[in-house]
Every structure is written in structure tokens, then in C-alpha cells.
Design a protein around this motif. Sequence first.
Motif, PDB file in Angstrom:
ATOM      1  N   ASN A 254       0.911  -1.340  -0.245  1.00  0.00           N
ATOM      2  CA  ASN A 254       0.153  -0.683   0.065  1.00  0.00           C
ATOM      3  C   ASN A 254       1.081   1.192   0.182  1.00  0.00           C
ATOM      4  O   ASN A 254       0.277   2.639   0.322  1.00  0.00           O
ATOM      5  CB  ASN A 254      -0.879   0.265   1.340  1.00  0.00           C
ATOM      6  N   GLN A 255       2.670   1.539  -0.613  1.00  0.00           N
ATOM      7  CA  GLN A 255       2.707   2.483  -0.853  1.00  0.00           C
ATOM      8  C   GLN A 255       3.734   2.093  -1.641  1.00  0.00           C
ATOM      9  O   GLN A 255       3.237   2.675  -3.117  1.00  0.00           O
ATOM     10  CB  GLN A 255       4.331   2.309   0.813  1.00  0.00           C
ATOM     11  N   THR A 289      -2.993  13.962  -4.423  1.00  0.00           N
ATOM     12  CA  THR A 289      -2.089  13.268  -3.660  1.00  0.00           C
ATOM     13  C   THR A 289      -1.072  14.015  -3.930  1.00  0.00           C
ATOM     14  O   THR A 289       0.156  13.932  -3.562  1.00  0.00           O
ATOM     15  CB  THR A 289      -2.539  12.343  -2.636  1.00  0.00           C
ATOM     16  N   ASP A 293       2.599  16.116  -3.254  1.00  0.00           N
ATOM     17  CA  ASP A 293       3.776  15.688  -3.508  1.00  0.00           C
ATOM     18  C   ASP A 293       4.516  15.543  -4.701  1.00  0.00           C
ATOM     19  O   ASP A 293       6.193  16.172  -4.184  1.00  0.00           O
ATOM     20  CB  ASP A 293       3.460  13.455  -3.816  1.00  0.00           C
TER      21      ASP A 293
ATOM     22  N   THR B 169       3.921  15.411   2.747  1.00  0.00           N
ATOM     23  CA  THR B 169       2.223  15.244   2.239  1.00  0.00           C
ATOM     24  C   THR B 169       1.307  14.025   2.200  1.00  0.00           C
ATOM     25  O   THR B 169       0.171  13.971   2.367  1.00  0.00           O
ATOM     26  CB  THR B 169       2.427  15.998   0.679  1.00  0.00           C
ATOM     27  N   SER B 170       2.346  13.281   1.968  1.00  0.00           N
ATOM     28  CA  SER B 170       2.152  11.994   1.909  1.00  0.00           C
ATOM     29  C   SER B 170       2.898  11.006   1.928  1.00  0.00           C
ATOM     30  O   SER B 170       4.203  11.274   2.554  1.00  0.00           O
ATOM     31  CB  SER B 170       0.924  12.076   0.638  1.00  0.00           C
ATOM     32  N   GLY B 171       2.369   9.829   2.441  1.00  0.00           N
ATOM     33  CA  GLY B 171       3.264   9.025   3.195  1.00  0.00           C
ATOM     34  C   GLY B 171       3.080   7.885   4.292  1.00  0.00           C
ATOM     35  O   GLY B 171       2.609   8.829   4.703  1.00  0.00           O
ATOM     36  N   TRP B 172       4.221   7.029   4.950  1.00  0.00           N
ATOM     37  CA  TRP B 172       3.812   6.646   6.097  1.00  0.00           C
ATOM     38  C   TRP B 172       5.407   5.347   6.359  1.00  0.00           C
ATOM     39  O   TRP B 172       5.882   5.802   5.471  1.00  0.00           O
ATOM     40  CB  TRP B 172       2.948   5.205   6.456  1.00  0.00           C
ATOM     41  N   ASN B 256      -6.615   8.264   2.716  1.00  0.00           N
ATOM     42  CA  ASN B 256      -6.475   8.093   1.616  1.00  0.00           C
ATOM     43  C   ASN B 256      -6.111   9.506   1.290  1.00  0.00           C
ATOM     44  O   ASN B 256      -4.725   9.097   0.002  1.00  0.00           O
ATOM     45  CB  ASN B 256      -7.821   8.286   0.600  1.00  0.00           C
ATOM     46  N   VAL B 257      -6.637  10.397   1.631  1.00  0.00           N
ATOM     47  CA  VAL B 257      -5.375  11.853   1.315  1.00  0.00           C
ATOM     48  C   VAL B 257      -4.312  11.759   1.495  1.00  0.00           C
ATOM     49  O   VAL B 257      -2.853  11.840   0.755  1.00  0.00           O
ATOM     50  CB  VAL B 257      -5.772  13.157   1.665  1.00  0.00           C
ATOM     51  N   PHE B 258      -3.892  11.556   2.825  1.00  0.00           N
ATOM     52  CA  PHE B 258      -1.970  11.028   2.993  1.00  0.00           C
ATOM     53  C   PHE B 258      -1.721   9.598   2.279  1.00  0.00           C
ATOM     54  O   PHE B 258      -0.219   9.372   2.967  1.00  0.00           O
ATOM     55  CB  PHE B 258      -2.381  11.550   4.354  1.00  0.00           C
ATOM     56  N   ARG B 259      -2.391   8.916   2.050  1.00  0.00           N
ATOM     57  CA  ARG B 259      -1.684   7.747   1.419  1.00  0.00           C
ATOM     58  C   ARG B 259      -1.360   7.135   2.770  1.00  0.00           C
ATOM     59  O   ARG B 259      -0.161   6.421   2.299  1.00  0.00           O
ATOM     60  CB  ARG B 259      -0.730   7.836   0.336  1.00  0.00           C
ATOM     61  N   VAL B 260      -2.161   7.151   4.065  1.00  0.00           N
ATOM     62  CA  VAL B 260      -1.374   6.150   4.932  1.00  0.00           C
ATOM     63  C   VAL B 260      -2.248   4.537   4.798  1.00  0.00           C
ATOM     64  O   VAL B 260      -2.901   4.105   4.257  1.00  0.00           O
ATOM     65  CB  VAL B 260      -2.036   6.329   6.186  1.00  0.00           C
ATOM     66  N   PRO B 261      -0.883   4.127   4.868  1.00  0.00           N
ATOM     67  CA  PRO B 261      -1.658   2.066   4.498  1.00  0.00           C
ATOM     68  C   PRO B 261      -2.288   1.341   5.158  1.00  0.00           C
ATOM     69  O   PRO B 261      -2.015   0.432   5.888  1.00  0.00           O
ATOM     70  CB  PRO B 261      -0.211   1.159   4.127  1.00  0.00           C
ATOM     71  N   PHE B 265      -7.976   2.904   4.039  1.00  0.00           N
ATOM     72  CA  PHE B 265      -7.262   3.307   1.774  1.00  0.00           C
ATOM     73  C   PHE B 265      -7.398   1.431   0.847  1.00  0.00           C
ATOM     74  O   PHE B 265      -7.789   1.979   0.533  1.00  0.00           O
ATOM     75  CB  PHE B 265      -5.786   3.628   2.868  1.00  0.00           C
ATOM     76  N   VAL B 266      -7.062   0.312   2.342  1.00  0.00           N
ATOM     77  CA  VAL B 266      -7.691  -0.642   1.718  1.00  0.00           C
ATOM     78  C   VAL B 266      -9.203  -0.284   0.796  1.00  0.00           C
ATOM     79  O   VAL B 266      -9.409  -1.268  -0.272  1.00  0.00           O
ATOM     80  CB  VAL B 266      -7.588  -2.279   2.113  1.00  0.00           C
TER      81      VAL B 266
END
Lengths: 579, 312
Positions: A254-255, A289, A293, B169-172, B256-261, B265-266
Motif C-alpha cells: 500500500n505504499q 495527492t 507530492d 504531503t503523503s506517505g507512512w 486516502n488523502v495522505f496515502r496511509v496504508p 485505504f484498502v
Amino acid sequence: MNKLRLSTAAIALALLAAACGGATPTPVTVVQTSVVKETQVVKETQVVQQTVQVQVQVPVTPTPAPGNQVLRWAMEGVNEPGTLDPALASDSQVVFATSLLFRGLVQLDSQLRIRPDGAESWTVSEDTKTYTFKLRQGLKFSNGTDVTADDFVFAITRSLDPKVGGGNGSYYLSNILGAADFSAGKSTTLPGVTALDPQTIQIKLEQPSAYFLYQLNFITGYILSKQNVTAGGAKWYEKPAGTGPFMLKEWQHNQKLVLVPNPYYWAGVPNQLKELDLVFYGGDQGSATAYNDYQTGAVDIIGSFGQAPIPSQFVPQVKDLPDFKSAPQFFVRYIGFNDTLKPFDDVKVRQAFARAIDKTQLIKLLGEGSARAQDRILPGGIPGSELPITGLTFDPAAAKQLLADARFDPTQKLVLTYGAEGDNAKVIEFIVQQWKTNLGVNVTAEPLELQTFSQRLTDTYNDPAKGLQMYYSVWGADYPDPQNWLSQQLRTGVGNNNGHYSNPEFDKLVDQADVEVKDAAARLKLYNQAEQIAVNEVGWLPLFSPNANAMVKPYVTGLVFTGQGIIVPDWSAVRGLAQ
Amino acid sequence: MPQFLLRRLLQLVFVLFCISFITFMVGHLAPGDPIQAMMGNRRDPRLYEQLRRQYGLDRPWYEQYAGYVTGVLQGDLGKSYRYAGRPVWDLVKQGVPVSASLGLAALALSVLVGVPLGVLASVRANGIFDRASMTLMLTLFAVPSFVIAGLLQSLQVILFQNDLPNLPTSGWGKPENWVMPVLALAAATMGYLARLTRASMIGVLRQDYIRTAWAKGAGARRVYMHHALRNALIPIVTVLGPSVAFVVVGSFVVENVFRVPGIGFVAVQAINTRDYPVIQSVALLLALVVAVMSLITDVLYGILDPRIRTQS
């Protein structure tokens, strides 16, 4: 903004600067000249076995000193590649990821011509139904093991195997002898593909085909290591070994996927890149997003997938930047009519509706330069699009006359259905207004959630009497050949022909063209005649071909924008961000 | 108490069963076809039938549902349609700790900021601090999380463009990745809790026993924190359970906005592609979380208020 015009002579390309960047260390390579036998079946008028010299860069050592650059590529539209198995992958983003790890016998160059990849050369029999491929000498998988013909036979068989259950194999490889029965579970063997010796593969076809190598170029034709797949179990693809330019280093679910150069890649190891990150952006927010980014420098490439481009609200802010790339692509948006239902069973009604839309106004609405008006089925750049077609141009007076001559009941309720996404509502509103102004006809616009819309299209295909009246749809090329646009869209009964357009003359022409191999010009001419029939009878009402809008950081080099998406002709020339 | 717990646990099982049935039926009846979604624009009737058979979608709905329930009871959540037959648990399991930690952090932040702010506001009710902080809290509560999330993200872009310190801005995966999703997720609950605490405190402060406390000479700290807050907390604890539901719903947008897994999101991807086994499992999982939280709330409720404990 650059106004991109379509070139009729060749495929319209937006070339990025391909020059090497700065003082970055380049891998030590020697340039060898190898002799490659190649058969051009598409462009030439005769099947000739040509001998072409191809400059092949062969790395001197399998692991030269790695560079320090990183390239981060946004994959908008999906949040996770569910699989990296070439037999199963279907999303275009995942197909792209797969194509970096695995490769097949052939590849597309930046002019969209077929070029050798895993195969060094091939010959085609006199009846054009048998292809014999010689594997590249010394070709290795990324785990260092040798590639044999058996590996290829294994991979193709797997792509068609109903027990593996891939959706694409039986579509792209259906012309291989025995493929239909094998993939339907009616036989247990695939007679069409055999390993003649460890270096030689023979593929037999059901019928001659000028586009077979394009179909073979899809991921379902990629070479897999039999040992890698069978020993790896159900999730073998988490430790894949392929012949592509990269290997999988890490899969952050998921990344992103973290790829590193494959030291055994035959055509120039991308050693200047320490890492290639494929960053996945799923959900409805994905493209926005990714755009943010990109703004903060967290990714280097966005908008590279036709279905999930840069959100249109951001385009005016960035369209004058050097990063912004707008390139024609092989996509056409059109209106389909249900030809089995009143009033669109009458060709005159369809023609009236077609001639009542001012497409130049539509293009203005979408933003000049972001799309091209389309009066025919083939988008610019697809072979055959250079031959002229007389389109049903905008003519309100003629449209009104056609409607008056038709069996048209003005009291019938008319509905135009579309999937609620992107700019669709804007386009539909315009079209409904055009029909009202220019024809005096009231049409109701019906937006549906995407999957619901897709379901209604399926219903329309299966049971036209209960189907949609007319719908706003899109086609993007699977491969750059007119067969994919005519035979597979508008031939009577084919899977994509949701509107049930049918014309025996059209069918006869495309059937003839599909099996014509030796005379490419004659083949394109047949398609051209068929296309003219479909345009006259409004098999589709083509509207426009949208551009691909992408953004690429200025330090990234070596990518070529084609109608078929981004192509990287030489991975060793690609530059990322120095760390 | 054990009897009470047992009764509540049985209720919980019933609720989960109902939810599994409803999500299944909604999925079954909703337009949209997972197999067609899998095949994209293309139509191939033979392959379509083959895939339908393969995923068991050609069976009548009650057989499919029975198969699903039997699987869940045996700990098998089924296989994803979208992700080439990967087990659902495989797709969901990485998301569980991520969503849980993100949700807990957001909940903790909203309690730690919202409750003290509400107490402070109630002390000087209708003063400037009260009005200013409560207007801000009302705004946080009222603005949808996707707007807050989008604004926070745009703010980082502006900071970056002006060479000011900024967050990703996004990611984890890195500590700095937490800040914005937690803020966006906490905002609404924080606003809600602050306003609820204030109202509850003001109500309690008017009670006779508070006057008694003042009269017997208790200090301000003791009156507010010991006498007033403890009683004012009862309604706040009551809403903590539903607040979890709030955070869960917000996570769909924020992740979803921050692409957090995480799970949200799923789930969104699964909904867009009609991946029913994944949707059903996520719904069940989240229902379980919300139900367990409201159970915990009820237990806490008894601890805070002895009257409720003796009644049950």
C-alpha cells in the motif's frame, strides 16, 4: 501552451531531452555490433527477412559500481499492486511495474516498432503462420540463471492456463494454435508453442496476423523462470526473477515498490540509478495527492497513466512550466448508440445527432491543446490514420434535414448515460445543449457511478432490448494497430461492440484485413474502407482524443512520450535525482 | 457484572451477524460487477463465465453467503477478486496496526486537547477565551475531514514553496508522517469533545454540591478537577464509543488523502472495484471495533458512576 498537431506521416511523439545529465558516472560498457535477423511485417509491403545491425550495449561486468540517483515514479489510480505475476496483472499501472521486472521476446521502440528483446532474431514461414525465435545468446534472469526456451514455453502456457486464471492471456494470445481450447479447459496441451532446442522457440498461429508480435509484446508473453515460479509457491512474485531492467528489492504494501537495477539486463544496465521507486496513489484522492507530492519534490513523475492524469483543475496553474508534458495518446472518447432500439436503429437519426455537435466548441471548452477533435475512429498515429476519411462534420442544417427524413418520434424520451468521473459531466452538458440548440431535441443526461455504468454497458451488450439508449465511452489502444480499433470494436458481435453496430460489408473488409500480412499497404486500405463505412453509419460518434498530461522533473531524462504511453528506449540513459 | 458482560457479548455476536448479512446483500444487490471490473473495458463472455465460476459468483446468493459465513467462522475471510485471488486477510492485516495506531493517536489527541479546552472554557464561560476557542472547535467539528485534510496538504505545499519548514504531503513510516493525518483525523472529534465538555461542565458547576464544595472552602483546582470534572466526564465517556466510529469513518478519507496504508485505504479501493470479500471483511472488522468500544464504554460508565453499577 504548445498546440500539438497530429502528424499523419508518423506517430506523433513528444520527445523529452534524452541527453545524459551532467557529470554523473556512467557504467562501463562496450558497444558490440551484433547481427540481428528481423522480419518487418507491419510496415513493409512484402514479408522480407531483413538483416539489420543493432547496436547492443553489453555490460563488461555484471555488477559495476552503482550510481547514487533515485527516480520516484507516481503510479496513480491503484493503491497496491495486487500481484506482480505477468499472467494475472491487469491494471495499467501494475502492467507497467511488471514490464520493468520481466520482459518478453520482443519490445516496442519509441517509434512503436517491434524490436528484438529476449529473442535475438526470428523468422516467419512462407504462410506467415509459424514464427521461429532464437533466444539471445547468454540471456540471464536477474537471479543469474540462464534463460532457456523451456522457460518461455512454461510462461506462455501459464498465461493461458485456466487454472492460473489470468484475464489477459486468452485475449492477447488467442491466435496461438490451440490456445482457445486450452484456455477454455477443453484440452490439456498447447500445441502452438514448442521449444525446438534450448535456444529456439516455435510459435504456430491459428491464422495469419500482422499484429501478432504486438500481442506477444504484452506482459502475458513475458519470459518467466520456471524454477523461480514453481519453487516460489503461490506468492512467487514477491521474489521474482525476470529479464527486465530492474529487480524487486522491497515491496512496501500500500505504499511503493522499490526496484534496483538488474545486473544481468542485456541492453544496458541502468546503473546510474541506485533505486527506482514506484509510488502507488490509490483512491479518488490519488491524483491530487500525487500532485501535491510532486510540488514538494517527493516524486519525480506524475500523470503518466491515461486513466489517472493530473487533475484538470491543476492544469491551468502548471501548463506553462517546463515540467509539463502534454502529448497525444491513443485514446478516443465517443458516444455509442444502441443500434437495436428506436430511434437509433435508424442510421439517419444517428447521422443527424452526429452532425449536430460542434466539436471545435467542445475542444475550446476542454481547453485548447488538451484534446483534438475526432471525426473518425482511428486516433492520429495509429497505422492507417494517415489515410483520409470523410467525416460527418458539423452541419446543423443537414442535421435537421436528416432528422426530418428519419423515422423519428419527437415525443420519445431520450437518455444519454455516462460514468461520473473527471470532466465527463462538463462534456455531456455541452453535448445535450448542442442537440437542443441544433436539432431541437431534448436529451436527459444520466450520470452513473463508474462500476454501475460499466454494469449497464454489460447489460447493453448481453440484452440490448433492456440496454442503454446511448452512452459516453472511451477506448484506449491495447497495441498500436487498426485491428484493435475496428475489428475488435465494431465487427458484428465482438466483445466491445456494446451498441450492436452491424454491417456485413464492414465485417467482410476487417476479416480480410485481419489476416492480410504480406501486403501492409493493402491491409491498411481495407481497414480504411471499413472505417469509412463505420463513420458514415455512425458505428461510433467520435468526439475527441484527449492528451496525456504529465509532469516530469527537469533532471529526469530518457523518457519518450508516445501514443501508447511512456516508453524508455534505453534505461541506462535515464537519470533521476542525485542523492 | 459477568452476566451483564455475557449478555452484551451475545448481542455483539448478533450485531456482527446482521452486519455481515447486510453488507453481503448490499454488495449482492448493488449494481456493478466485480468480474467486469477485473476485466476493465474489455468484454469476453467466455472468460467472464470462467472467472465467475472460479470465484463462485455463479452460485445462488444464499450458497455464497453460507460459504462466506462458514469461512469467517473458520477464520478464512475469503479471497480478493481484485488482487488475483490473494487472501483478504493478507490485504487487510498490514492495515490493521496502521489504522489502529493512527486512530488511537487521533483519539488521544482529541481527548487530551478537547477535554482540557472544554474545562478551561467552562471556567470562564462566555469570556473571550471561551468564545474564541469554542468558535474554533465548532469549525473543526463542522468542516468535513476531506476539506481539513486537503487544506493541511496544501499548506505543506505552500510552506515548501516558500522554503519554510514543512512536513511530507503523503506517505507512512517516518515519525513526521504522523502529524497531518492525526491532526486531520482528530479535528472533528476534538471539536466535539471540547464543546461537550464545556456544556457538561457548565451543567455540573450549577449543581448544589459544587456550591457546597465552594462553601466548605475547597480550592478552585479541587472543585473543578475533583468535584466537577469527574461528574462532567460521564457524558464524555458515553460518546467515546461513538467517537471511535467517527474516527473510523474519517480514516477512510484521511488515509486516502495522505496515502496511509491502513484499512480505510484498502477499503476505498475495494469499494471502487467492487471487491466484495474485502469490503465485507473491512465492514465486519470495523463493526467489531465500534461494538467492542461501546462495550468498553458501558463498563467504564459503571466505574465512573456507582449508581449505574449497582443497577446492573
